[in-house]
Design a protein around this motif. Structure first.
Motif: not given
Length: 312
Positions: A97-120
């Motif tokens: 229900n709630i996902l804490l993405a801690d220090e999200i800017n430490r992840a690579t762009p590929r991993t960051q983009s894995s959240l795009l579908e979920s968030m939208e």
């Protein structure tokens, strides 16, 4: 005191001096939005996110982002089970229900983009299989703006656009910091938040907030603000249509939070800076002369708001 007020009151007792931040996080929850918390280390970002998640009876998962975290570590994976001699789905932390993405800017762009579908789209695709996420679903992400150069990957515009709010957390005032130090010295073990509401109650809030009336003058005001960001000489990339929709939703959430059944210009003005500053890209001259916050504030002061009496 209704359930939403109790929820808010309880949250604001957990961390000193973060009333506005909790209000914005609640507005995002009401409208299915996501929040990016940004401040220096030790300012309570992670504690705020954990306290917020603990205040209702939903599934909470945390991912500590580092450069070696893979997309499958977030979304999930199919693995081969020797006992059944078949592939079995192991859902990732995003199935919460709630996902804490801690220090999200430490992840690579590929991993960051894995959240795009979920968030939208509130769904996740794992090895070709699409799964709906639980309701409600919200991403609370944190990042440290100080370490923006070394070992980090700045969030791209497409990712930032999916966060309803970016909340920059300032240092506490002198009196607030005294209270923080005193409370942890006297009762260090009481860093605990009680569950106040159920998932069903949150979903009921999300249905009720849609009944908040948005007058056409408010819609016009929102569009004028958005278009002004596109015409400003210091802004290279203005707000998108997605941002305009998010601004309407956020203003609805602010009105609902204050127990009104209609949106006022003040609701729009309250949420606009937190919704807009991370979505604009300044020109080279703009970066030299101004901050995004200053430009957004100037736009608020430039665009005439409708008269409140005509929309209530």
């Amino acid at each position: 005191m209704n359930t939403l007020q109790t929820f808010q009151h309880h949250l604001k007792q957990t961390i000193v001096g973060r009333e506005k931040e909790f209000d914005l996080m609640t507005i995002a929850l009401l409208q299915g939005g996501h929040v990016l918390l940004e401040s220096v280390p030790g300012s309570g970002k992670t504690m705020m996110a954990k306290s917020f998640a603990a205040a209702f009876e939903g599934a909470f998962r945390r991912v500590q982002f580092t450069p070696d975290v893979l997309p499958s570590d977030v979304t999930g994976i199919h693995y081969f089970d020797p006992k059944s001699q078949s592939f079995v789905l192991r859902p990732g932390p995003v199935m919460s229900n709630i996902l804490l993405a801690d220090e999200i800017n430490r992840a690579t762009p590929r991993t960051q983009s894995s959240l795009l579908e979920s968030m939208e789209e509130k769904q996740v695709t794992i090895d070709g299989e699409t799964l709906k996420l639980p309701k409600p679903f919200m991403v609370l992400a944190t990042q440290n703006p100080v370490e923006s150069q070394q070992g980090t990957f700045p969030l791209p515009a497409a990712q930032l656009d999916r966060f309803m709010f970016r909340i920059g957390m300032n240092y506490p005032t002198f009196s607030e910091e005294v209270e923080i130090v005193r409370s942890f010295r006297i009762k260090p073990e009481e860093n605990h938040v009680q569950s106040i509401v159920s998932q069903e109650e949150v979903q009921k809030w999300q249905e009720d907030v849609q009944k908040v009336e948005v007058h056409e003058d408010i819609e016009t005001y929102v569009v004028k603000l958005v278009q002004e960001t596109r015409q400003n000489p210091y802004i290279e990339l203005g707000l998108s249509s997605r941002a305009a929709i998010a601004l309407i939703l956020a203003a609805q959430g602010a009105a609902f939070l204050h127990e009104r059944n209609f949106v006022t210009p003040d609701d729009v003005k309250f949420v606009f800076p937190y919704l807009a500053t991370h979505r604009i890209l300044l020109t080279a001259e703009g970066m030299l002369l101004h901050t995004p916050e200053a430009i957004i504030q100037a736009i608020l002061e430039t665009v005439d708001a409708p008269v409140e009496a005509s929309i209530s």
